[in-house]
Write a protein that holds these residues in place. Structure first.
Motif, PDB file in Angstrom:
ATOM      1  N   SER A 106      37.340  26.796  64.374  1.00 18.20           N
ATOM      2  CA  SER A 106      37.587  26.908  62.929  1.00 18.20           C
ATOM      3  C   SER A 106      36.774  25.889  62.141  1.00 18.20           C
ATOM      4  O   SER A 106      36.377  24.847  62.668  1.00 18.20           O
ATOM      5  N   LEU A 107      36.572  26.212  60.873  1.00 17.14           N
ATOM      6  CA  LEU A 107      35.887  25.313  59.947  1.00 17.14           C
ATOM      7  C   LEU A 107      36.618  25.353  58.618  1.00 17.14           C
ATOM      8  O   LEU A 107      36.979  26.422  58.120  1.00 17.14           O
ATOM      9  N   LEU A 108      36.850  24.177  58.045  1.00 15.50           N
ATOM     10  CA  LEU A 108      37.537  24.035  56.768  1.00 15.50           C
ATOM     11  C   LEU A 108      36.532  23.529  55.739  1.00 15.50           C
ATOM     12  O   LEU A 108      35.828  22.554  55.991  1.00 15.50           O
ATOM     13  N   MET A 109      36.471  24.210  54.592  1.00 17.23           N
ATOM     14  CA  MET A 109      35.480  23.846  53.576  1.00 17.23           C
ATOM     15  C   MET A 109      36.061  24.020  52.185  1.00 17.23           C
ATOM     16  O   MET A 109      37.122  24.625  51.998  1.00 17.23           O
ATOM     17  N   THR A 110      35.346  23.484  51.199  1.00 17.76           N
ATOM     18  CA  THR A 110      35.787  23.624  49.821  1.00 17.76           C
ATOM     19  C   THR A 110      35.617  25.071  49.365  1.00 17.76           C
ATOM     20  O   THR A 110      34.807  25.824  49.909  1.00 17.76           O
ATOM     21  N   HIS A 111      36.392  25.429  48.361  1.00 21.74           N
ATOM     22  CA  HIS A 111      36.332  26.775  47.804  1.00 21.74           C
ATOM     23  C   HIS A 111      35.413  26.776  46.585  1.00 21.74           C
ATOM     24  O   HIS A 111      35.484  25.877  45.743  1.00 21.74           O
ATOM     25  N   LEU A 112      34.549  27.780  46.510  1.00 21.13           N
ATOM     26  CA  LEU A 112      33.626  27.886  45.382  1.00 21.13           C
ATOM     27  C   LEU A 112      34.100  28.961  44.411  1.00 21.13           C
ATOM     28  O   LEU A 112      34.640  29.998  44.814  1.00 21.13           O
ATOM     29  N   ALA A 113      33.880  28.722  43.134  1.00 22.04           N
ATOM     30  CA  ALA A 113      34.218  29.717  42.125  1.00 22.04           C
ATOM     31  C   ALA A 113      33.271  30.905  42.233  1.00 22.04           C
ATOM     32  O   ALA A 113      32.194  30.815  42.829  1.00 22.04           O
ATOM     33  N   GLY A 114      33.679  32.018  41.636  1.00 21.34           N
ATOM     34  CA  GLY A 114      32.825  33.195  41.608  1.00 21.34           C
ATOM     35  C   GLY A 114      33.270  34.262  42.588  1.00 21.34           C
ATOM     36  O   GLY A 114      34.246  34.098  43.308  1.00 21.34           O
ATOM     37  N   ARG A 115      32.527  35.356  42.614  1.00 28.89           N
ATOM     38  CA  ARG A 115      32.860  36.478  43.484  1.00 28.89           C
ATOM     39  C   ARG A 115      31.589  37.205  43.888  1.00 28.89           C
ATOM     40  O   ARG A 115      30.558  37.092  43.225  1.00 28.89           O
ATOM     41  N   THR A 116      31.667  37.925  44.987  1.00 29.55           N
ATOM     42  CA  THR A 116      30.538  38.768  45.356  1.00 29.55           C
ATOM     43  C   THR A 116      30.494  39.974  44.427  1.00 29.55           C
ATOM     44  O   THR A 116      31.525  40.488  44.003  1.00 29.55           O
ATOM     45  N   VAL A 117      29.293  40.421  44.114  1.00 33.95           N
ATOM     46  CA  VAL A 117      29.108  41.575  43.229  1.00 33.95           C
ATOM     47  C   VAL A 117      28.189  42.552  43.956  1.00 33.95           C
ATOM     48  O   VAL A 117      27.013  42.257  44.191  1.00 33.95           O
ATOM     49  N   LEU A 118      28.733  43.715  44.296  1.00 34.28           N
ATOM     50  CA  LEU A 118      27.990  44.700  45.070  1.00 34.28           C
ATOM     51  C   LEU A 118      27.728  45.982  44.294  1.00 34.28           C
ATOM     52  O   LEU A 118      27.194  46.943  44.840  1.00 34.28           O
ATOM     53  N   ASP A 119      28.087  46.004  43.014  1.00 36.70           N
ATOM     54  CA  ASP A 119      27.910  47.208  42.204  1.00 36.70           C
ATOM     55  C   ASP A 119      26.446  47.405  41.827  1.00 36.70           C
ATOM     56  O   ASP A 119      25.670  46.439  41.725  1.00 36.70           O
ATOM     57  N   ASP A 120      26.090  48.668  41.563  1.00 41.37           N
ATOM     58  CA  ASP A 120      24.747  48.962  41.071  1.00 41.37           C
ATOM     59  C   ASP A 120      24.553  48.415  39.656  1.00 41.37           C
ATOM     60  O   ASP A 120      23.459  47.969  39.294  1.00 41.37           O
ATOM     61  N   GLU A 121      25.601  48.457  38.851  1.00 42.93           N
ATOM     62  CA  GLU A 121      25.507  47.997  37.467  1.00 42.93           C
ATOM     63  C   GLU A 121      25.149  46.509  37.418  1.00 42.93           C
ATOM     64  O   GLU A 121      25.739  45.690  38.105  1.00 42.93           O
ATOM     65  N   GLY A 122      24.165  46.190  36.617  1.00 41.59           N
ATOM     66  CA  GLY A 122      23.751  44.804  36.439  1.00 41.59           C
ATOM     67  C   GLY A 122      22.794  44.289  37.498  1.00 41.59           C
ATOM     68  O   GLY A 122      22.429  43.107  37.482  1.00 41.59           O
ATOM     69  N   LEU A 123      22.369  45.154  38.410  1.00 39.73           N
ATOM     70  CA  LEU A 123      21.504  44.700  39.507  1.00 39.73           C
ATOM     71  C   LEU A 123      20.173  44.166  38.999  1.00 39.73           C
ATOM     72  O   LEU A 123      19.624  43.209  39.553  1.00 39.73           O
TER      73      LEU A 123
END
Length: 317
Positions: A106-123
């Motif tokens: 296991s590895l414990l790390m800090t959490h980063l803000a944001g999210r993955t974006v996989l939509d075609d819109e805005g690519l």
């Protein structure tokens, strides 16, 4: 402690290990399973702080995975290396690569803000950001050079999709039978693609999207910039269509990145990554469907891969 999703519970031995790496008076108050990974279990841990507030950490666990020790050791090294740089990577809190203290590595790390974006819109707006971020990663100069990259396929392991352009795939396979072209080594993420990049996407307006984090540094390597570019190109082609795969190399160069000068050398790296994906299309497509891209069935992704490989051969071959 509460679990927000099925499968979010942390195993008692691992939870005890996590607790030992918290500040005095802190405790885990909530866990949440994070989706999108292929090989690791990912959980967000909400930590109750002494002042009554909360903060988040991320726990990455490999269960019965052959290369867990190697991957976690490399990731811990990369996160340590990137501390204090402009690369928005998580901060390392603790690592147990051999499961000496946890139920599983296991590895414990800090959490980063944001999210993955996989939509075609805005690519159109996100691709230049991806390219600039990758150029910045390749500019990192570690004091100790990481191990060399490992090819993820061979000419004999390629799986030609049903109904694919047999001639194009045979020609592409012949390309990677050749020796690898010479290259100038760079620090590689080695799994850089939209699923491993976090974005802040504001509501429509003058402020565009921005990258808030790059995650999953488990296979960092030393090798040609072309290889990282090829991997992101393949993922863009499968997520958004072959044309986007072809455009990413242009975006990378427009951002200041340097790729192989000869078309034949570029083709080698691009084709090598595209063909490698043929062996695990189902694994690649599943997290995309879980993230909402339900139209990306295994068959649909195979068809895009065939179109992409064919386009590479037509364009660079």
């Amino acid at each position: 402690m509460t679990d927000r999703h099925e499968g979010a519970a942390v195993r008692p031995l691992t939870l005890a290990w996590v607790s030992r790496h918290l500040e005095v008076g802190e405790r885990v108050v909530r866990t949440e399973a994070l989706h999108g990974g292929i090989t690791a279990e990912m959980r967000r841990l909400t930590i109750g702080t002494r002042d009554g507030g909360t903060r988040d950490l991320v726990l990455r666990t490999f269960v019965d995975v052959e290369h867990a020790e190697d991957w976690l050791t490399r990731e811990a090294g990369a996160l340590t290396l990137l501390t204090g740089t402009d690369i928005p990577a998580p901060g390392l809190v603790a690592v147990d690569p051999t499961a000496a203290h946890c139920a599983y590595p296991s590895l414990l790390m800090t959490h980063l803000a944001g999210r993955t974006v996989l939509d075609d819109e805005g690519l159109e707006a996100r691709v230049p950001l991806l390219a600039r971020q990758l150029v910045a990663i390749h500019a990192v100069r570690p004091a100790e050079q990481p191990r060399g990259y490992v090819a993820w396929s061979t000419a004999d392991s390629i799986v030609t999709p049903k109904g694919a352009d047999a001639a194009a795939w045979a020609a592409a396979t012949d390309v990677i039978r050749r020796p690898a072209p010479p290259y100038e080594g760079r620090f590689l993420h080695r799994d850089f693609h939209p699923g491993n990049v976090l974005f802040d996407v504001p509501p429509p307006g003058p402020a565009g999207p921005r990258i808030t984090g790059v995650v999953d540094w488990a296979v960092t390597s030393w090798g040609p910039a072309d290889l990282d570019v090829a991997h992101c190109s393949t993922n863009l082609a499968l997520l958004h269509g072959p044309a986007w795969g072809l455009r990413f190399a242009e975006a990378y160069e427009a951002a200041g990145g340097i790729l192989a000068a000869a078309a034949s050398e570029r083709l080698y790296w691009q084709v090598r990554d595209g063909l490698a994906c043929s062996e695990e299309v189902q694994l690649v497509a599943q997290p995309w469907r879980e993230a909402g891209r339900t139209e990306l069935t295994t068959r649909a992704v195979e068809e895009r891969l065939d179109a992409y490989v064919t386009a590479l051969m037509d364009t660079l071959g």
